[in-house]
Scaffold this motif. Structure first.
Motif, short mmCIF file in Angstrom:
data_model
loop_
_atom_site.label_atom_id
_atom_site.label_comp_id
_atom_site.label_asym_id
_atom_site.label_seq_id
_atom_site.Cartn_x
_atom_site.Cartn_y
_atom_site.Cartn_z
N LEU A 1 27.86 14.72 10.80
CA LEU A 1 26.96 13.81 10.09
C LEU A 1 25.57 14.41 9.89
N ASP A 2 25.14 15.33 10.75
CA ASP A 2 23.81 15.91 10.63
C ASP A 2 23.86 17.38 10.25
N SER A 3 25.00 17.80 9.65
CA SER A 3 25.13 19.18 9.19
C SER A 3 26.15 19.22 8.06
N ASP A 4 26.34 20.37 7.52
CA ASP A 4 27.33 20.54 6.45
C ASP A 4 28.70 20.91 6.99
N ARG A 5 28.88 20.79 8.29
CA ARG A 5 30.14 21.17 8.88
C ARG A 5 31.24 20.20 8.47
N PHE A 6 32.38 20.75 8.03
CA PHE A 6 33.51 19.94 7.59
C PHE A 6 34.78 20.73 7.83
N THR A 7 35.69 20.15 8.56
CA THR A 7 36.96 20.84 8.82
C THR A 7 38.11 19.90 8.49
N ARG A 8 39.20 20.46 8.07
CA ARG A 8 40.40 19.70 7.79
C ARG A 8 41.59 20.59 8.14
N GLY A 9 42.56 20.03 8.87
CA GLY A 9 43.70 20.83 9.27
C GLY A 9 44.83 19.95 9.76
N GLY A 10 45.89 20.58 10.10
CA GLY A 10 47.05 19.83 10.57
C GLY A 10 47.95 20.71 11.38
N SER A 11 49.01 20.08 11.91
CA SER A 11 49.99 20.81 12.70
C SER A 11 51.34 20.13 12.57
N ILE A 12 52.37 20.88 12.74
CA ILE A 12 53.73 20.36 12.75
C ILE A 12 54.53 21.20 13.73
#
Length: 469
Positions: A290-301
């Protein structure tokens, strides 16, 4: 002209008779219909059956993917000192949110879930048979309530007639006393008998009130004019044939048979729990600062396999416990079969006793009637005393009372025979009722419908209808 007026008056009278609403006396079938439609006990056990139906839906859900979500918001804070901060202590704060979508599916469980479904189905079938047993209980209670009211009504009429007869005998004794034909003892005997007759009449009226209250509790309404029982239900004349039918078709026997089948399946489930299982799982996660540009998206199977190695003997104990429960259910089945057979024999014996009592009381009534008429005529000629007349009248009263009881006992015994055979149901009796269908609700829930589906919406309508009843 007079003849024409008479015909006109007759036509008007007939028109009034036709137009007047004729009160129809209630039959035994009406009483059973009322009990079937208003029984709280039936409604309670129908709800128990619907709860058992839901066990099937819950077992079915174990074979389907389980999809869930999770979300969290995290605030991390602290202090740091490093070369980048010129060795100064600097506070640090970060705020992140994340959301995950998780899916799991059991691929191999050695049949545990399928066995759970079959076990739940056997439990449903057992509960259905228990509902049939409750239905028989409710209908037999209605039969008993109807016939007990009939018994009480006829006893009241008999006691009222007894009071009238003794009143006449007292009046005759007083007239004979006035002319010196009898003594004061004769009038006192008649007065004592009249007081006793009035006491018995009051007791009969109280018994009628009690019978009416019982009828109201079972049938759901107060009894009006009740028709006498015109015919007895049909059932096998042979006790051995009846026992064979009961052992095959009685709902209590069928219910325990399904319980035995369920206990056999539970053994297989306990044994399957000792074997490994394989699950497929997947996860999709999104995290944002919320206070930075950090953004991650991932998954696992992935696949997950596992099984027990040592659990302190718990699993083997569960197997032995399931076997013991199976043996207990089998023992209960033997007991129920013996009890059902005994109930059939007892019901037939009671029915034959009632028939013999009715035949004897018929002969007793005929003989007592002849004796009473003869004694009364002889008393009018002075050959008999007032006590002789009162005794003969009492014998006739006892005979008629015994006949009333024998008739009622015969009817109740006949329907008890039907109950022991498992044939005292709305279907077997062809009662004019909207019968409860235990299959319809099961068909709606057995596949575990979700609320938004068409089947789920139909189920909601059914539940609303049930809630209004």
């Amino acid at each position: 002209m007079v003849k024409r007026l008479k015909l006109t008056g007759l036509a008007v009278a007939l028109g009034l008779v036709i137009a007047a609403p004729m009160a129809r006396a209630e039959t035994l079938a009406d009483a059973m219909i009322g009990a079937y439609n208003t029984s709280g006990l039936l409604e309670q056990n129908r709800a128990v059956l619907r709860a058992a139906d839901e066990d099937v839906a819950q077992a079915v859900s174990s074979l389907r993917p389980v999809i869930s979500w999770s979300a969290d918001a995290t605030r991390q804070f602290g202090t740091t000192r490093s070369a980048s901060t010129s060795n100064f202590i600097v506070p640090t704060v970060s705020n992140t949110v994340s959301a995950s979508l998780i899916a799991e599916l059991t691929l191999i469980d050695n049949g545990q879930n399928k066995l759970a479904i079959e076990t739940a189905k056997e439990a449903v079938l057992a509960t259905r048979q228990q509902l049939v047993s409750i239905e028989q209980q409710v209908l037999l209670s209605a039969v008993e309530a109807h016939l007990e009211v009939r018994r009480a009504i006829e006893n009241v009429a008999l006691r009222e007639n007894n009071v009238r007869l003794i009143t006449q005998e007292l009046r005759a004794a007083q007239e004979r006393f006035e002319v010196g034909e009898v003594t004061r003892t004769d009038t006192s005997l008649a007065e004592a008998r009249l007081a006793a007759a009035r006491s018995q009449l009051a007791a009969a009226q109280g018994a009628l009130t009690v019978a009416r209250e019982q009828y109201l509790a079972i049938v759901g309404r107060t009894p009006g004019a009740l028709q006498p029982l015109r015919s007895l239900p049909q059932f096998p004349t042979s006790v051995d044939e009846a026992k064979a039918i009961a052992v095959r078709s009685h709902p209590q026997v069928k219910s325990v048979q399904h319980q035995v089948a369920a206990s056999e399946l539970n053994i297989l489930r306990a044994e399957a729990a000792m074997k490994p299982t394989v699950r497929l799982s997947g996860r999709l996660t999104v995290t944002e600062g919320l206070d930075s540009d950090r953004f991650t998206r991932g998954g696992s199977i992935g696949l997950e396999a596992g099984g027990p190695i040592y659990q302190g003997g718990r699993l083997t104990s569960l197997v032995r416990q399931s076997m013991a429960n199976r043996d207990s259910a089998r023992g209960q089945l033997h007991q129920v079969i013996d009890q059902v057979s005994q109930n059939v024999g007892n019901a037939y014996a009671q029915f034959r006793i009632a028939q013999a009592s009715l035949e004897s009381s018929d002969r007793q009534v005929r003989a007592a009637t002849v004796a009473f008429r003869g004694v009364r005529e002889e008393a009018a000629l002075g050959a008999r005393t007032t006590l002789d007349v009162l005794n003969a009248e009492q014998e006739l009263l006892n005979a008629r009372s015994a006949r009333i009881s024998a008739q009622v006992d015969e009817g109740i015994a006949a329907y008890r025979v039907l109950s022991t055979l498992g044939r005292l149901t709305a279907t077997d009796l062809k009662l004019n009722v909207q019968q409860y269908d235990p299959v319809s609700y099961y068909n709606l829930v057995k596949d575990g419908p979700i609320q938004k589906s068409q089947q789920g919406q139909q189920l909601d309508r059914v539940l609303k209808a049930l809630g209004k009843n």
